[in-house]
Design an enzyme around this catalytic site. Structure first.
Site, PDB file in Angstrom:
ATOM      1  CG  HIS A   1      -4.846  -5.328  -1.349  1.00 34.26           C
ATOM      2  ND1 HIS A   1      -3.823  -4.411  -1.251  1.00 34.26           N
ATOM      3  CD2 HIS A   1      -5.764  -4.942  -0.421  1.00 34.26           C
ATOM      4  CE1 HIS A   1      -4.111  -3.515  -0.325  1.00 34.26           C
ATOM      5  NE2 HIS A   1      -5.282  -3.813   0.195  1.00 34.26           N
TER       6      HIS A   1
ATOM      7  NE  ARG B   1      -8.173  -5.934   7.044  1.00 35.98           N
ATOM      8  CZ  ARG B   1      -7.340  -4.891   6.990  1.00 35.98           C
ATOM      9  NH1 ARG B   1      -7.819  -3.680   6.858  1.00 35.98           N
ATOM     10  NH2 ARG B   1      -6.039  -5.071   7.082  1.00 35.98           N
TER      11      ARG B   1
ATOM     12  CG  ASP C   1      -9.396   6.043  -0.693  1.00 34.71           C
ATOM     13  OD1 ASP C   1      -9.796   7.109  -1.193  1.00 34.71           O
ATOM     14  OD2 ASP C   1     -10.020   4.970  -0.794  1.00 34.71           O
ATOM     15  NE  ARG C   2      -7.547   5.099   5.624  1.00 32.15           N
ATOM     16  CZ  ARG C   2      -8.412   5.066   6.626  1.00 32.15           C
ATOM     17  NH1 ARG C   2      -8.719   6.158   7.264  1.00 32.15           N
ATOM     18  NH2 ARG C   2      -8.972   3.930   6.978  1.00 32.15           N
TER      19      ARG C   2
ATOM     20  CG  ASP D   1      -1.678  -1.213   1.502  1.00 33.92           C
ATOM     21  OD1 ASP D   1      -1.165  -2.307   1.222  1.00 33.92           O
ATOM     22  OD2 ASP D   1      -2.810  -1.095   1.993  1.00 33.92           O
TER      23      ASP D   1
ATOM     24  CG  HIS E   1      -3.354   3.785   1.805  1.00 38.87           C
ATOM     25  ND1 HIS E   1      -4.663   3.807   1.385  1.00 38.87           N
ATOM     26  CD2 HIS E   1      -3.193   2.596   2.429  1.00 38.87           C
ATOM     27  CE1 HIS E   1      -5.282   2.691   1.745  1.00 38.87           C
ATOM     28  NE2 HIS E   1      -4.402   1.925   2.369  1.00 38.87           N
TER      29      HIS E   1
ATOM     30  CG  HIS F   1      -5.756  -5.749   3.363  1.00 38.06           C
ATOM     31  ND1 HIS F   1      -6.566  -4.676   3.086  1.00 38.06           N
ATOM     32  CD2 HIS F   1      -6.540  -6.642   4.024  1.00 38.06           C
ATOM     33  CE1 HIS F   1      -7.779  -4.929   3.529  1.00 38.06           C
ATOM     34  NE2 HIS F   1      -7.790  -6.097   4.119  1.00 38.06           N
TER      35      HIS F   1
ATOM     36  CG  ASP G   1      -5.447  -0.465  -0.307  1.00 37.33           C
ATOM     37  OD1 ASP G   1      -6.338  -0.789  -1.119  1.00 37.33           O
ATOM     38  OD2 ASP G   1      -5.546  -0.649   0.911  1.00 37.33           O
TER      39      ASP G   1
ATOM     40  CG  ASN H   1      -9.193  -2.715   0.998  1.00 41.89           C
ATOM     41  OD1 ASN H   1      -7.971  -2.700   0.869  1.00 41.89           O
ATOM     42  ND2 ASN H   1      -9.791  -2.133   2.032  1.00 41.89           N
ATOM     43  CG  HIS H   2      -8.695   1.885   0.423  1.00 39.37           C
ATOM     44  ND1 HIS H   2      -9.344   2.964   0.953  1.00 39.37           N
ATOM     45  CD2 HIS H   2      -8.443   1.065   1.478  1.00 39.37           C
ATOM     46  CE1 HIS H   2      -9.475   2.827   2.258  1.00 39.37           C
ATOM     47  NE2 HIS H   2      -8.923   1.678   2.598  1.00 39.37           N
TER      48      HIS H   2
END
Length: 499
Positions: free
Chosen positions: A352, A400, A274-275, A242, A244, A427, A271, A303-304
Site C-alpha cells: 500500500h 506524513r 474512510d473519507r 485506494d 476510500h 496511498h 484503503d 493505513n486506513h
C-alpha cells in the site's frame, strides 16, 4: 569628521536594510494573497508552492501557519507539524499555529499532545466556542483511549468475534434485499443482486453482514502476511488502488473492466474505507467477492484499515449509523488479519505505502512480520503502510509524519536484492490516477476519482497479463453519486481548522 562619516554610513545601511526588508515583506504579502486564493480554490499543491515562495521571500508565523493547513489538506501531516512548530518559533503567541499543530497531532494519532495544544487555546480564548468544542472532543478521545487500554489487559480482552451469534439473528418478513444461500454462503446470484440493491442506498440485512465478516475472518486467518499470486500466460490481472468509500466509483470500475470472476481476477491495494460516505457498501462488496472467489480476488491492508484512522475519518461513525457499534469492533478485529503485501509472478511487488528505512529487507523479512495488530508508529509494518517515494536519491523524513520517503536508488537496491521487476503501491493521489516513478520501477495507482468530491483527479487501475507484466493503465473520471458529502461521518470537530 570620521565619526560623522561612520554615523552617516551606518544610518544609510540601516535605511537600505529597512527598505529592502519592507520591499520583501510587501512582495511576500502579494504572494500570500495568491496562495490564499489557490487554497480557497482547493488547489493545495499550488498553495503550498506559493506559500513556500513567500516564505523564502520574507518568512513569518502566518505564512508557516497557512502552509501548515495546506499540508494538512494534502494529508502531509509530518510537514504540517513542522510548519506549525516553525510558526510558533516566529510568534509563540500566534493562536492559529496551536490549532494547526493540534490538528497535525490528531491526524498522527498523538492525541495527548493535541490535547495540550487545545487546552492552551481554550485558556487563551475561554469564551471561544470552537476552542471549547475542540478541547472537549479531543479530551473525549484521550479518555476513551485510556479506558480501552485499561480494560484490554493481555489475553483477558474479550473479542467481539467470540460474542457474535449471527446464525441466531432473524430476518424480518419486510426485508426485501438479497439473501445468502441456505448454508449462509455468498453465491453469484447473491452478488448479482447485492450490487444494484446497495446502489439504491438500501442496506444489506445485518445478519448477512455479520455472516460475511465472520467468514472473511476465517479466510484471512489462513493467509500469510505476503501472498504469492500466479497469473497464467495470456490471462489478465487487475490492480486497483485506494477507493476510500467511493462506492459508485467502485461500481464504475466493474462496469469498465468487468465484474470479478475466476477469469477476471482483481487485487485491491488497501484503503477501502474512510473519507467517502459509502465505506460500508464498499467493504461489503469487496468482502463478498473475496468469499465468492477466494483464489482470484485479493485484498491488502492500507493505513486506513486501522482503528485510529477509522475513528477519525468516518468509517466508525458510518458503521455505527448504519448498523451497530459491535459491528465496527468486529471490522477492526478483521482488518488486523489483512495481508500486508502481494507478489505477482515473483516479479511485481505490491504494497500500500512504500519501502523501508533499511536496505537489507527481503521478502522473507516481510513474510515474518507479525501483522495481527494495530500498526505502530515505526518498523517494517508502519513503513509498508505509510511510506512514499521521492524524486531525489536517498531517504528523508516523511511528509506524513509516519514511514519514510525513499528515492530511486532505494527502489533499485530493493528490487535487485529480491529479484523483482517493479513495485506497485497506492496511498497517494495522482491527477491521472497513476504515476510512473523511479524510472518506471515504482508505480502509484489511485482509484478514487475526484477524491472527497474536491480534488478533480482521475482514478485509475492497472492491468497486466501473465506473459506480459508491462503495466497498462486505464484512467476514468468520477461518476455521479447520491447526495452524501465525504467525511459526513468523520469526527469533524477534531479535524482541520479553516484558513
Amino acid at each position: 569628521m570620521t565619526t560623522s562619516f561612520k554615523s552617516d554610513l551606518t544610518q544609510n545601511v540601516q535605511s537600505n536594510t529597512c527598505s529592502t526588508s519592507s520591499t520583501e515583506k510587501a512582495e511576500a504579502d502579494l504572494i500570500k494573497l495568491q496562495a490564499n486564493q489557490a487554497f480557497k480554490d482547493s488547489d493545495y499543491e499550488k498553495a503550498i508552492e506559493l506559500y513556500t515562495k513567500a516564505i523564502h521571500t520574507h518568512p513569518d508565523a502566518i505564512l508557516y501557519s497557512n502552509r501548515s493547513v495546506a499540508y494538512l489538506r494534502r494529508e502531509w501531516y509530518g510537514f504540517a507539524l513542522i510548519d506549525a512548530k516553525k510558526a510558533l518559533e516566529y510568534d509563540p503567541k500566534y493562536i492559529k499555529a496551536y490549532y494547526r499543530r493540534a490538528s497535525a497531532y490528531m491526524a498522527l494519532g498523538k492525541f495527548t499532545a493535541a490535547l495540550s495544544d487545545y487546552e492552551y487555546v481554550k485558556k487563551v480564548l475561554p469564551y471561544d466556542n470552537d476552542a471549547i468544542t475542540k478541547y472537549e472532543e479531543c479530551k473525549k478521545v484521550v479518555t476513551r483511549i485510556r479506558f480501552e487500554r485499561a480494560i484490554a489487559v493481555g489475553e483477558s480482552r474479550q473479542y467481539v468475534v467470540n460474542q457474535i451469534d449471527a446464525n441466531s439473528m432473524t430476518i424480518e418478513p419486510e426485508y426485501g434485499g438479497p439473501h445468502l444461500d441456505m448454508n449462509g454462503r455468498v453465491t453469484q446470484q447473491f452478488m448479482s443482486e447485492l450490487l444494484p440493491y446497495l446502489e439504491t442506498q438500501k442496506l444489506l440485512h445485518k445478519k448477512y453482514v455479520y455472516q460475511i465478516i465472520l467468514q472473511i475472518l476465517s479466510i484471512l486467518k489462513s493467509l500469510p502476511t505476503l501472498v504469492e499470486i500466479t497469473v497464467p500466460d495470456k490471462h489478465k490481472f487487475t490492480i486497483c488502488g485506494d477507493v476510500h468509500g467511493q462506492f459508485y466509483d467502485l461500481l464504475n470500475i466493474f462496469k469498465l473492466n468487468g465484474l470479478p470472476s475466476e477469469e477476471n481476477p482483481y487485487l485491491f491495494n488497501g484503503d477501502f474505507v474512510d473519507r467517502g460516505a459509502f465505506s460500508v457498501e464498499c467493504i461489503i462488496t469487496l468482502f463478498g467477492f473475496k468469499l465468492l472467489y477466494p483464489k482470484h480476488f485479493f485484498l491488502a491492508r492500507g493505513n486506513h484499515e486501522s482503528i485510529i484512522m477509522n475513528q477519525m475519518y468516518g468509517f466508525e461513525g458510518e458503521v455505527k449509523a448504519k448498523y451497530t457499534p459491535e459491528m465496527f469492533q468486529l471490522f477492526t478485529e478483521v482488518f488486523n488479519y489483512l495481508p500486508l503485501a502481494h507478489c505477482i509472478n515473483k516479479k511485481i511487488f505490491v504494497i500500500h505505502g512504500g519501502l523501508f528505512s533499511k536496505d537489507d529487507i527481503t521478502l522473507q523479512d516481510i513474510c515474518a512480520i507479525d501483522r495481527v495488530r494495530q500498526p505502530s508508529d515505526e518498523g517494517l509494518m508502519a513503513e509498508l503502510l505509510w511510506s512514499d517515494p521521492q524524486t531525489q536519491n536517498g531517504r528523508c523524513e516523511s511528509k506524513r509524519g509516519l514511514g519514510i520517503q525513499f528515492g530511486p536508488d532505494i527502489t533499485e537496491r530493493f528490487l535487485k536484492l529480491n529479484n523483482l521487476e517493479y513495485i506497485v503501491r497506492s496511498h497517494e493521489l495522482k491527477q491521472q490516477g497513476y504515476d510512473l516513478g523511479h524510472n518506471r520501477k515504482c508505480i502509484t495507482v489511485f482509484s478514487a476519482p475526484n477524491y472527497c468530491d474536491t480534488m478533480g483527479n482521475k482514478g485509475a487501475f492497472i492491468t497486466i497479463t501473465g506473459d506480459d507484466i508491462t503495466p497498462k493503465f486505464t484512467s476514468y473520471a468520477a461518476v455521479p453519486h447520491p447526495t452524501a458529502r465525504p467525511m459526513m461521518y468523520a469526527n469533524q470537530s477534531s479535524l482541520f481548522a479553516s484558513m
